[in-house]
Design a protein around this motif. Structure first.
Motif, PDB file in Angstrom:
ATOM      1  N   TYR A  59      -1.526   6.837  -2.401  1.00 44.17           N
ATOM      2  CA  TYR A  59      -2.295   5.669  -1.943  1.00 44.17           C
ATOM      3  C   TYR A  59      -3.779   5.780  -2.272  1.00 44.17           C
ATOM      4  O   TYR A  59      -4.360   6.876  -2.286  1.00 44.17           O
ATOM      5  CB  TYR A  59      -2.127   5.502  -0.434  1.00 44.17           C
ATOM      6  CG  TYR A  59      -0.764   5.019  -0.021  1.00 44.17           C
ATOM      7  CD1 TYR A  59      -0.501   3.663   0.158  1.00 44.17           C
ATOM      8  CD2 TYR A  59       0.294   5.915   0.157  1.00 44.17           C
ATOM      9  CE1 TYR A  59       0.762   3.212   0.526  1.00 44.17           C
ATOM     10  CE2 TYR A  59       1.556   5.475   0.523  1.00 44.17           C
ATOM     11  CZ  TYR A  59       1.789   4.125   0.700  1.00 44.17           C
ATOM     12  OH  TYR A  59       3.036   3.690   1.059  1.00 44.17           O
ATOM     13  N   ARG A  60      -4.371   4.633  -2.505  1.00 44.39           N
ATOM     14  CA  ARG A  60      -5.814   4.513  -2.656  1.00 44.39           C
ATOM     15  C   ARG A  60      -6.297   3.422  -1.698  1.00 44.39           C
ATOM     16  O   ARG A  60      -5.524   2.555  -1.286  1.00 44.39           O
ATOM     17  CB  ARG A  60      -6.187   4.146  -4.086  1.00 44.39           C
ATOM     18  CG  ARG A  60      -5.654   2.786  -4.530  1.00 44.39           C
ATOM     19  CD  ARG A  60      -5.991   2.489  -5.972  1.00 44.39           C
ATOM     20  NE  ARG A  60      -5.377   1.239  -6.434  1.00 44.39           N
ATOM     21  CZ  ARG A  60      -5.421   0.793  -7.680  1.00 44.39           C
ATOM     22  NH1 ARG A  60      -6.047   1.508  -8.610  1.00 44.39           N
ATOM     23  NH2 ARG A  60      -4.835  -0.349  -8.014  1.00 44.39           N
ATOM     24  N   HIS A  61      -7.568   3.467  -1.362  1.00 43.58           N
ATOM     25  CA  HIS A  61      -8.121   2.506  -0.406  1.00 43.58           C
ATOM     26  C   HIS A  61      -9.192   1.664  -1.079  1.00 43.58           C
ATOM     27  O   HIS A  61     -10.074   2.192  -1.774  1.00 43.58           O
ATOM     28  CB  HIS A  61      -8.722   3.233   0.797  1.00 43.58           C
ATOM     29  CG  HIS A  61      -9.158   2.311   1.891  1.00 43.58           C
ATOM     30  ND1 HIS A  61     -10.425   1.748   1.946  1.00 43.58           N
ATOM     31  CD2 HIS A  61      -8.493   1.827   2.971  1.00 43.58           C
ATOM     32  CE1 HIS A  61     -10.521   0.977   3.014  1.00 43.58           C
ATOM     33  NE2 HIS A  61      -9.359   1.013   3.646  1.00 43.58           N
ATOM     34  N   TRP A  66      -5.126   0.171   2.227  1.00 43.45           N
ATOM     35  CA  TRP A  66      -4.351   1.238   1.590  1.00 43.45           C
ATOM     36  C   TRP A  66      -3.194   0.636   0.788  1.00 43.45           C
ATOM     37  O   TRP A  66      -2.320  -0.022   1.331  1.00 43.45           O
ATOM     38  CB  TRP A  66      -3.790   2.197   2.635  1.00 43.45           C
ATOM     39  CG  TRP A  66      -4.844   3.000   3.335  1.00 43.45           C
ATOM     40  CD1 TRP A  66      -5.312   2.828   4.603  1.00 43.45           C
ATOM     41  CD2 TRP A  66      -5.573   4.096   2.787  1.00 43.45           C
ATOM     42  NE1 TRP A  66      -6.280   3.757   4.895  1.00 43.45           N
ATOM     43  CE2 TRP A  66      -6.461   4.549   3.790  1.00 43.45           C
ATOM     44  CE3 TRP A  66      -5.555   4.747   1.559  1.00 43.45           C
ATOM     45  CZ2 TRP A  66      -7.322   5.625   3.598  1.00 43.45           C
ATOM     46  CZ3 TRP A  66      -6.426   5.821   1.362  1.00 43.45           C
ATOM     47  CH2 TRP A  66      -7.284   6.251   2.371  1.00 43.45           C
ATOM     48  N   THR A  67      -3.211   0.875  -0.513  1.00 41.68           N
ATOM     49  CA  THR A  67      -2.142   0.401  -1.387  1.00 41.68           C
ATOM     50  C   THR A  67      -1.746   1.519  -2.348  1.00 41.68           C
ATOM     51  O   THR A  67      -2.538   2.422  -2.646  1.00 41.68           O
ATOM     52  CB  THR A  67      -2.571  -0.828  -2.206  1.00 41.68           C
ATOM     53  OG1 THR A  67      -3.730  -0.487  -2.979  1.00 41.68           O
ATOM     54  CG2 THR A  67      -2.872  -2.006  -1.295  1.00 41.68           C
ATOM     55  N   ILE A  68      -0.521   1.460  -2.840  1.00 44.41           N
ATOM     56  CA  ILE A  68      -0.055   2.456  -3.799  1.00 44.41           C
ATOM     57  C   ILE A  68      -0.757   2.262  -5.133  1.00 44.41           C
ATOM     58  O   ILE A  68      -0.879   1.146  -5.635  1.00 44.41           O
ATOM     59  CB  ILE A  68       1.471   2.351  -3.969  1.00 44.41           C
ATOM     60  CG1 ILE A  68       2.184   2.778  -2.675  1.00 44.41           C
ATOM     61  CG2 ILE A  68       1.958   3.214  -5.139  1.00 44.41           C
ATOM     62  CD1 ILE A  68       3.679   2.582  -2.703  1.00 44.41           C
ATOM     63  N   ASP A  69      -1.229   3.361  -5.676  1.00 44.78           N
ATOM     64  CA  ASP A  69      -1.879   3.349  -6.977  1.00 44.78           C
ATOM     65  C   ASP A  69      -0.807   3.638  -8.040  1.00 44.78           C
ATOM     66  O   ASP A  69      -0.330   4.770  -8.154  1.00 44.78           O
ATOM     67  CB  ASP A  69      -2.966   4.414  -7.028  1.00 44.78           C
ATOM     68  CG  ASP A  69      -3.712   4.428  -8.347  1.00 44.78           C
ATOM     69  OD1 ASP A  69      -3.342   3.667  -9.252  1.00 44.78           O
ATOM     70  OD2 ASP A  69      -4.660   5.239  -8.481  1.00 44.78           O
ATOM     71  N   LEU A 124      -5.539   9.292   2.567  1.00 42.62           N
ATOM     72  CA  LEU A 124      -4.728   8.599   3.554  1.00 42.62           C
ATOM     73  C   LEU A 124      -4.325   9.540   4.679  1.00 42.62           C
ATOM     74  O   LEU A 124      -4.370   9.169   5.860  1.00 42.62           O
ATOM     75  CB  LEU A 124      -3.481   8.005   2.897  1.00 42.62           C
ATOM     76  CG  LEU A 124      -2.478   7.337   3.843  1.00 42.62           C
ATOM     77  CD1 LEU A 124      -3.140   6.236   4.673  1.00 42.62           C
ATOM     78  CD2 LEU A 124      -1.284   6.791   3.061  1.00 42.62           C
ATOM     79  N   PHE A 162       3.814   3.960   5.644  1.00 37.28           N
ATOM     80  CA  PHE A 162       3.386   4.416   4.330  1.00 37.28           C
ATOM     81  C   PHE A 162       4.439   5.308   3.673  1.00 37.28           C
ATOM     82  O   PHE A 162       4.692   5.194   2.468  1.00 37.28           O
ATOM     83  CB  PHE A 162       2.052   5.150   4.442  1.00 37.28           C
ATOM     84  CG  PHE A 162       0.907   4.259   4.825  1.00 37.28           C
ATOM     85  CD1 PHE A 162       0.511   3.227   3.999  1.00 37.28           C
ATOM     86  CD2 PHE A 162       0.220   4.443   6.015  1.00 37.28           C
ATOM     87  CE1 PHE A 162      -0.543   2.386   4.346  1.00 37.28           C
ATOM     88  CE2 PHE A 162      -0.834   3.622   6.377  1.00 37.28           C
ATOM     89  CZ  PHE A 162      -1.219   2.588   5.544  1.00 37.28           C
ATOM     90  N   GLU A 166       7.354   2.958   2.576  1.00 41.94           N
ATOM     91  CA  GLU A 166       6.940   2.085   1.481  1.00 41.94           C
ATOM     92  C   GLU A 166       6.858   2.869   0.170  1.00 41.94           C
ATOM     93  O   GLU A 166       7.317   2.396  -0.886  1.00 41.94           O
ATOM     94  CB  GLU A 166       5.572   1.472   1.797  1.00 41.94           C
ATOM     95  CG  GLU A 166       5.009   0.573   0.703  1.00 41.94           C
ATOM     96  CD  GLU A 166       3.605   0.089   1.028  1.00 41.94           C
ATOM     97  OE1 GLU A 166       3.410  -1.136   1.093  1.00 41.94           O
ATOM     98  OE2 GLU A 166       2.706   0.935   1.218  1.00 41.94           O
ATOM     99  N   ALA A 167       6.300   4.071   0.230  1.00 34.06           N
ATOM    100  CA  ALA A 167       6.177   4.883  -0.981  1.00 34.06           C
ATOM    101  C   ALA A 167       7.544   5.313  -1.495  1.00 34.06           C
ATOM    102  O   ALA A 167       7.786   5.326  -2.711  1.00 34.06           O
ATOM    103  CB  ALA A 167       5.307   6.106  -0.705  1.00 34.06           C
TER     104      ALA A 167
END
Length: 613
Positions: free
Chosen positions: A105-107, A113-116, A149, A194, A197-198
């Motif tokens: 994740y990146r912010h 916070w979303t997956i990169d 995260l 998280f 989701e990942a």
């Protein structure tokens, strides 16, 4: 405990914010055994290593990521050294690739916070470019802890296992900080949101890989070593006095009371079976207080290492001449049963140069729940040549609920025993329990331990179900679990992982093995009792240096046992100039031809030898 590969993945994140062929032709058909080493440095590209301006590992990982380069070439060179000419035959060399889910994740201010996708690209590129079998490890346990995260999640108590005072543990493992994430399956808890989701995202990426790459994926190991936590995680595995356990979070406490409702049906049945008089399940306490030190409001509050009804009778026995036919436990002069032996005791192996195997441990967990109050005597007795010899003797005291006085005199011991010290070559020691150990059985404590085991099982079951729903193949889904009971000096209730190790579990078993556990009659019997045949070993290191052939024999035993893969811990493709200078137990296990510590050089050569056959 897979520290190094997690550290490598973490550094990458921080840079941006079996064996022998049978003598006769085999009649059965089986897939090749894959030797899949745990790898440190799979994201480190050759170009960064060659650039003199790159001074440290953080800068090297940043260099590689900025240029979309990976360590695939270095990984391939290493694996080609272990098995020249590529994977072939009944034993093949591949690798284990670790992907920390929370590190994906990146912010951003706009999206939070979303997956990169680029972080997953790095992983996918390595497993696509290295033309070898691969075990994919989706890590989501307490070691998934060094990333932005994880740092944010640590600030929210909902995400963490808690001690009885409501505080989370501050823990480390060989200088690596770890975070005791909750075992709740509630998807509304942020860390679960998280993690899940990942898992779904990377599962879709795996399914989109070319068929040739998907075919090279031998297994997916799920989540990491899932278990409860305890203070001094690095050194406290054998704690029995003054123990503290998890999870006393509000969510867990509410779950325990519901678990009791489901088990007993009604409060009247619960009280009748256990001798309590609580008006409702909401009034039932969670066991947490030591009766020796604290005032209890009710007896159900009592909790310690023995309150669940078992007392370990354990120690070690070194018998190089096989003088001892069996070990038995006698209590009050009467035979209770056999004492399992051959368990892992690396501490004894390390301490005494003449002892050439770690498998010297013995242990019997004595059920004291129905024993009458008073003093009792336990004796560990060795049978040799038709004669009985005393290995150890200890008195313990069963104390009634009201803590009333018990008889001063102990019960009768088995008389006429010879001392086992007279047996040629035999050495031994009884470690547990301490003399005159007092025990207080609390049936609610036994339920608490069972409930804690159900928490670990339910999380892994939920994680596995989500992997299936995301479309990952059921036949390739393995756990990545620790087996505390193989270490006779450990306290398994601290981990509460036992239920996850059953052969009836919906996943295939992935069982980590170190020391004597890698070649153990006890472990083979453990697998047989649970009807586990198709299994993997996601972390594997004999940690032995005294006997030539020990490593080959250990790997052979798992080929014979039906293992799909074993993952030697660990290899590194990071050059010495980028490694930290400090020495620790993890670095001693690095497998290289010039590292004699922990038998690492012997293990290295054994893998090369095995891969020739």
């Amino acid at each position: 405990m897979n520290w190094f590969s997690l550290r490598a993945a973490a550094l990458a994140d921080l840079s941006l914010a079996a064996v022998l062929a049978h003598a006769q032709p085999a009649q059965r058909q089986r897939a090749p055994l894959i030797i899949a080493p745990n790898l440190e440095g799979m994201y480190l590209c050759d170009e960064a290593v060659a650039d003199p301006s790159v001074k440290d590992i953080d800068a090297a990982y940043a260099y590689c990521r900025q240029r979309k380069l990976t360590g695939a070439a270095a990984v391939t060179r290493l694996l080609d050294t272990l098995e020249p000419g590529g994977p072939k035959g009944d034993v093949q060399v591949g690798f284990l690739a670790t992907l920390q889910l929370l590190a994906l994740y990146r912010h951003t201010v706009q999206d939070g916070w979303t997956i990169d996708p680029a972080r997953v690209d790095d992983f996918v590129n390595v497993i696509s470019q290295v033309q070898r079998p691969v075990v994919v490890y989706f890590a989501a346990d307490h070691f998934d802890s060094i990333n932005p995260l994880a740092k944010a999640l640590r600030q929210d108590p909902r995400n963490l296992l808690q001690l009885r005072d409501g505080k989370p543990l501050e823990l480390g493992y060989f200088d690596y900080p770890i975070i005791p994430y909750t075992l709740s399956t509630d998807p509304a808890i942020p860390v679960n949101k998280f993690r899940f989701e990942a898992l779904d995202y990377v599962a879709q990426r795996m399914k989109a890989l070319p068929k040739a790459v998907q075919d090279r994926i031998v297994a997916y190991t799920l989540a990491g070593e899932l278990h409860h936590m305890f203070p001094d995680f690095e050194n406290g595995t054998g704690a029995y006095q003054g123990i503290e356990v998890t999870d006393y979070s509000p969510h867990s406490v509410a779950g325990f009371r519901q678990w009791l409702r489901d088990k007993y049906g009604g409060i009247a049945q619960f009280n009748a079976r256990n001798g309590f008089d609580y008006p409702t399940f909401d009034a039932v306490p969670v066991p947490a207080k030591d009766i020796r030190k604290e005032r209890l409001t009710s007896y159900g509050e009592h909790y310690d290492a023995f309150a669940g009804g078992t007392l370990p009778i354990a120690g070690w026995l070194w018998d190089p001449g096989h003088a001892v036919g069996r070990l038995d436990l006698y209590v009050n002069g009467k035979l209770v049963g056999p004492v399992p032996r051959g368990l892992n005791r690396l501490d004894v192996y390390r301490a005494e140069p003449s002892i050439t195997t770690p498998n010297t441990g013995f242990r019997h967990d004595l059920d004291h729940s129905a024993m009458p109050p008073g003093r009792h005597v336990a004796q560990v007795v060795a049978e040799s040549g038709g004669e009985r010899h005393k290995v150890g003797e200890v008195e313990f005291v069963v104390v009634p609920r009201d803590q009333s006085r018990v008889a001063a005199a102990p019960a009768m011991a088995l008389p006429g025993l010879k001392d086992a010290k007279h047996l040629s070559g035999v050495r031994y020691w009884l470690d547990m329990p301490q003399q005159l150990q007092d025990v207080y059985y609390n049936p609610l404590a036994r339920d608490w331990n069972l409930y804690r085991e159900s928490q670990v099982y339910d999380f892994l079951k939920d994680f596995h179900a989500r992997a299936l729903k995301a479309g990952l193949p059921a036949g390739k889904l393995y756990s990545h679990q620790i087996v505390p009971d193989v270490n006779s000096s450990w306290n398994p209730q601290l981990f509460a992982a036992g239920r996850t190790l059953e052969g009836s579990a919906p996943w295939k078993q992935g069982l980590n093995m170190y020391g004597g556990a890698t070649d153990s009659a006890w472990m083979r019997a453990f697998l047989a009792r649970r009807k586990i045949s198709d299994y993997g070993v996601p972390e594997f290191n004999p940690q032995q240096w005294k006997r030539d052939g020990a490593h080959l024999a250990a790997m052979q035993s798992h080929y014979d046992g039906g293992a799909r893969f074993i993952s030697p811990f660990y290899f590194s493709v990071i050059p010495d100039k980028f490694k930290h200078a400090q020495d620790n137990s993890i670095k001693r296990m690095e497998l290289r031809p010039n590292n004699p510590q922990e038998g690492s050089d012997k293990f290295y050569r054994a893998i090369i030898e095995l891969a020739k056959r």
